[in-house]
Scaffold this motif. Structure first.
Motif, PDB file in Angstrom:
ATOM      1  N   UNK A   1      36.464  30.984  36.960  1.00 53.40           N
ATOM      2  CA  UNK A   1      35.564  31.234  37.914  1.00 53.40           C
ATOM      3  C   UNK A   1      35.233  29.998  38.963  1.00 53.40           C
ATOM      4  N   UNK A   2      34.907  28.921  38.833  1.00 53.05           N
ATOM      5  CA  UNK A   2      34.908  27.632  39.729  1.00 53.05           C
ATOM      6  C   UNK A   2      35.880  27.768  40.701  1.00 53.05           C
ATOM      7  N   UNK A   3      37.152  27.647  40.335  1.00 49.45           N
ATOM      8  CA  UNK A   3      38.122  27.738  41.500  1.00 49.45           C
ATOM      9  C   UNK A   3      38.524  28.668  42.309  1.00 49.45           C
ATOM     10  N   UNK A   4      38.149  30.043  41.700  1.00 54.81           N
ATOM     11  CA  UNK A   4      38.303  31.100  42.588  1.00 54.81           C
ATOM     12  C   UNK A   4      36.995  31.098  43.567  1.00 54.81           C
ATOM     13  N   UNK A   5      35.991  30.747  43.068  1.00 61.56           N
ATOM     14  CA  UNK A   5      34.802  30.665  44.012  1.00 61.56           C
ATOM     15  C   UNK A   5      34.968  29.665  45.330  1.00 61.56           C
ATOM     16  N   UNK A   6      35.757  28.485  44.519  1.00 62.58           N
ATOM     17  CA  UNK A   6      35.898  27.289  45.798  1.00 62.58           C
ATOM     18  C   UNK A   6      37.015  27.812  46.821  1.00 62.58           C
ATOM     19  N   UNK A   7      37.887  28.607  46.502  1.00 60.10           N
ATOM     20  CA  UNK A   7      38.852  29.259  47.490  1.00 60.10           C
ATOM     21  C   UNK A   7      38.034  30.256  48.326  1.00 60.10           C
ATOM     22  N   UNK A   8      37.215  30.804  47.630  1.00 62.23           N
ATOM     23  CA  UNK A   8      36.395  31.867  48.490  1.00 62.23           C
ATOM     24  C   UNK A   8      35.666  31.317  49.493  1.00 62.23           C
TER      25      UNK A   8
ATOM     26  N   UNK B   1      36.294  28.433  50.990  1.00 64.83           N
ATOM     27  CA  UNK B   1      37.067  27.708  51.619  1.00 64.83           C
ATOM     28  C   UNK B   1      37.560  28.901  52.822  1.00 64.83           C
ATOM     29  N   UNK B   2      37.902  29.843  52.467  1.00 66.42           N
ATOM     30  CA  UNK B   2      38.212  30.937  53.148  1.00 66.42           C
ATOM     31  C   UNK B   2      37.076  31.821  53.993  1.00 66.42           C
ATOM     32  N   UNK B   3      35.984  31.379  53.680  1.00 63.57           N
ATOM     33  CA  UNK B   3      34.780  32.118  54.109  1.00 63.57           C
ATOM     34  C   UNK B   3      34.977  33.767  53.910  1.00 63.57           C
ATOM     35  N   UNK B   4      35.165  33.815  52.548  1.00 65.14           N
ATOM     36  CA  UNK B   4      35.293  35.184  52.349  1.00 65.14           C
ATOM     37  C   UNK B   4      34.376  35.751  51.184  1.00 65.14           C
ATOM     38  N   UNK B   5      34.803  36.896  50.868  1.00 68.72           N
ATOM     39  CA  UNK B   5      33.787  37.771  49.798  1.00 68.72           C
ATOM     40  C   UNK B   5      34.704  37.625  48.518  1.00 68.72           C
ATOM     41  N   UNK B   6      34.181  37.270  47.506  1.00 68.55           N
ATOM     42  CA  UNK B   6      34.730  37.167  46.087  1.00 68.55           C
ATOM     43  C   UNK B   6      34.499  38.531  45.670  1.00 68.55           C
ATOM     44  N   UNK B   7      35.619  39.268  44.972  1.00 69.17           N
ATOM     45  CA  UNK B   7      35.485  40.488  44.641  1.00 69.17           C
ATOM     46  C   UNK B   7      35.467  40.704  42.752  1.00 69.17           C
ATOM     47  N   UNK B   8      34.409  41.008  42.176  1.00 62.09           N
ATOM     48  CA  UNK B   8      34.247  40.955  40.660  1.00 62.09           C
ATOM     49  C   UNK B   8      35.524  42.186  40.326  1.00 62.09           C
ATOM     50  N   UNK B   9      35.922  41.815  39.199  1.00 65.04           N
ATOM     51  CA  UNK B   9      37.111  42.665  38.716  1.00 65.04           C
ATOM     52  C   UNK B   9      36.421  43.671  37.144  1.00 65.04           C
ATOM     53  N   UNK B  10      35.293  43.280  36.740  1.00 67.50           N
ATOM     54  CA  UNK B  10      35.000  43.963  35.611  1.00 67.50           C
ATOM     55  C   UNK B  10      34.804  45.298  35.949  1.00 67.50           C
ATOM     56  N   UNK B  11      35.221  46.450  35.095  1.00 69.68           N
ATOM     57  CA  UNK B  11      34.900  47.739  35.399  1.00 69.68           C
ATOM     58  C   UNK B  11      33.423  48.439  34.900  1.00 69.68           C
ATOM     59  N   UNK B  12      33.419  49.452  35.288  1.00 72.71           N
ATOM     60  CA  UNK B  12      32.035  50.089  35.083  1.00 72.71           C
ATOM     61  C   UNK B  12      31.987  50.290  33.576  1.00 72.71           C
TER      62      UNK B  12
END
Length: 226
Positions: A183-190, A192-203
């Motif tokens: 999680x921390x690394x993917x948030x960091x990249x998000x 940096x890119x000024x982007x939206x992180x998408x969660x992948x857990x399903x319903x």
């Protein structure tokens, strides 16, 4: 699919007529299934949220499994439908806050980053699936190794509890740290890119609690989580 019950008739008296209307004359569909409805609706939602939030796109921690693959595909579906519906010039106008490449075939690399994060228990097959999917979508693809981070946390906690952790006694904890450490690394990249992180857990996972909090539940939006 728009199914309307005729006025004055009870359920047993009528057979519903399916009106399979495409969202615009530019999109033709013989019949709309739930998968088509879902992919169109969520694809539009992601495109709209990116536009209205002035974000620079999306980031997905792509494991090579069904859920993260579906989430990545939904981003691509949203963009392709937008181009089909509006045309490239209108899409560029609506995403004017993003410096899109001149060639629209390069837009996905700008708008979607997919990261495979390998632990000691990751296999070549899942990395291959993740890489080939990201490549086929035209996304920016990165492969990280998180095994040293998992080892560091495991050694730290083992020292704290005074014993070496093992899969025999600490199965859930060791599974969860592999998910959470991503999680921390993917948030960091998000960020940096000024982007939206998408969660992948399903319903269904979210409904029964079969998900790792701060792992696959990490994100600002949850396209397949209901």
């Amino acid at each position: 699919v728009n199914v309307l019950e005729p006025a004055g008739l009870v359920q047993s008296d009528w057979q519903p007529a399916l009106v399979c209307e495409a969202p615009s004359p530019r999109i033709e569909s013989v019949a709309w299934g739930k998968e088509q409805e879902f992919s169109h609706a969520v694809g539009l939602a992601l495109f709209d949220y990116m536009r209205k939030s002035y974000s620079q796109g999306f980031v997905v921690s792509l494991s090579g499994g069904a859920d993260s693959s579906a989430v990545s595909c939904l981003v691509a579906i949203g963009l392709r439908l937008a181009i089909l519906e509006l045309g490239e010039d209108a899409v560029r106008e609506r995403l004017s806050h993003i410096d899109l490449p001149a060639d629209s075939s390069e837009w996905m690399k700008k708008l979607l980053a997919c990261v495979y994060q390998a632990s000691d228990n990751s296999g070549d097959a899942t990395e291959l699936s993740a890489r080939e999917l990201a490549t086929s979508l035209g996304a920016d693809y990165q492969s990280w190794v998180v095994a040293p981070l998992v080892k560091g946390y495991t050694e730290m906690v083992s020292g704290g509890i005074g014993r070496e952790m093992s899969w025999q006694h600490d199965d859930i904890a060791l599974q969860n740290i592999q998910a959470r450490v991503r999680s921390p690394g993917i948030w960091m990249l998000t960020n940096i890119r000024n982007a939206l992180l998408l969660a992948t857990s399903n319903r269904s996972e979210a409904a029964v609690g079969y998900a790792t909090m701060d792992g696959d539940t990490s994100g600002g939006l949850s396209p397949v989580g209901g």
